[in-house]
Design a protein around this motif. Structure first.
Motif: not given
Ligand code: NAD
Ligand code: LEU
Length: 367
Positions: A227-228, A245-247, A258-267
């Protein structure tokens, strides 16, 4: 989790729990919305911390497929399956065949395919029991493994996002930090490497990292470091919820694609990155290549036709960014609007009465 409350809140249609003692199958099929057509979405096999976590994943992924299929212009609804288990240890023929019988039992309301932890060989086993499976071996006239096509779509979408952030869609010299170098990201690395991008990769699987280092000259970092790192683009290609919040405070990238599904933890995390000026290519828009490819099987698979549609991911990403700028809204909101508007348009255009096969009058005459 209060399951009916959750289903009501996000308007799910159906959840099926599949259990088979002999094979050890424990699966959840979630069908979110079939307004546009049968629910099409992959089968994920993963070791979950709890049954609740598995149910929640199936539900979130199914809803994502409703939006993905709608935004991609497919006449398909959204669904997804999770099988609880370790894909490296717990698979057996009986398990996928038992699952195939459950899919068959839904009589076409749900069509499956690959996702994390499942392969073409697994789909072939499901196919022993049902035709409602895509991404099976090309020998059956199918499209095979969707991952390379997903990767191509992500690559095209990443270029469109780069254009908005950097003024040019060239990825030459751009530093791309890739989280998870599995099926999709491996092919994505190839496209990026060929264009002259510099790659930073991480994975919890050492072999996957080594392959990217050897073949594409990628620099490897530990999973928590990704992430950093100093980079232009962050490409989440593992599991979901890594934009959180952490990243977010660690991110140096100006683009997330990127390809991952549901990348946002929350909207609200989508709102936060929007405020920070990061160009976010909404996950279900950029990663639709695989489902576009397998969906083409429903018309008799044609590679050229499927790829032509996958190319449009570039335009779709451009469009969500354009709406986001025009209306001053985050890109994830723009994408949701695009998908929801299409579902409503089709729902309304289908509102006139259509005989559904139960010919009441002719049955009355035979009584
Ligand atoms: N395969 C497709 O066609 C397709 C289509 C659309 C979306 N997706 C999504 O893209 C993502 C990747 O799919 P895939 O098919 O390549 O799966 P995959 O299982 O082949 O690859 C995922 C990789 O991520 C790694 N990983 C898991 N957790 C990690 C962590 N915490 N840190 C670093 N690496 C980690 C795994 O070891 C694996 O190598 C998934 O979210 C999937 O739902 C896949
Ligand atoms: C139908 C499959 C190719 C689905 C894919 N796993 C996705 O999330 O889009």
């Amino acid at each position: 989790m209060e399951i009916f409350k959750y289903l009501e809140q996000y308007d799910y249609e159906q959840v099926v729990f599949c259990q088979d003692n002999q094979s050890g199958l424990k699966a959840i099929i979630a069908i979110h919305d079939t307004t546009l057509g049968p629910a099409l979405g992959g089968t994920r096999m993963w070791t979950y911390e709890s049954e609740e976590a598995a149910i929640e994943d199936a539900l979130r992924l199914a809803k994502g497929m409703t939006y993905k299929n709608a935004a991609a212009g497919l006449n398909l609804g959204g669904g997804k399956t999770v099988i609880i288990g370790d894909p490296r240890k717990d698979k057996n023929e009986e398990m996928f065949r038992a699952f195939g019988r459950y899919v068959q039992g839904l009589n076409g309301r749900y069509i499956t395919a690959e996702d994390v932890g499942t392969t073409v060989a697994d789909m072939d086993l499901i196919h022993e029991e049902t035709d409602y499976v895509t991404g099976i071996s090309p020998a059956f006239g199918s499209s095979g493994n969707p991952s390379p096509v997903t990767a191509y779509g992500v690559y095209r979408g990443m270029k469109a996002a780069a254009k908005a952030a950097f003024g040019s869609d060239s990825l030459e010299g751009k530093v791309v930090a890739i989280q998870g170098v599995g099926n999709v990201a491996y092919s994505l690395c190839r496209h990026l490497h060929e264009e002259g991008a510099q790659l930073i990769v991480t994975d919890i699987n050492r072999e996957a990292v080594n392959r990217a280092v050897e073949e594409f000259g990628a620099r490897a970092v530990d999973p928590n470091e990704i992430y950093g790192v100093e980079c232009d683009i962050y490409a989440p290609c593992a599991l979901g919820a890594t934009v959180n919040d952490d990243t977010i405070p660690q991110l140096k990238a100006r683009v997330i694609a990127g390809s991952a599904n549901n990348q946002l933890k929350e909207t609200r995390h989508g709102d936060l990155i929007h405020e920070m000026g990061i160009v976010y290519a909404p996950d279900y828009v950029i990663n639709a290549g695989g489902v576009i490819n397998v969906a083409d099987e429903l018309y008799g698979y044609n590679y050229e036709r499927a790829m032509k549609k996958v190319e449009t991911i570039y335009n779709s990403i451009e469009k969500v960014i354009e709406i986001s700028k025009r209306d001053g809204i985050p890109t994830y909101v723009a994408a949701d609007r695009m998908a929801e508007e299409r579902i409503e348009r089709i729902r309304n255009s289908r509102s006139q009465f259509l005989q559904n096969g139960h010919n009441i009058l002719s049955r009355r005459r035979t009584r």
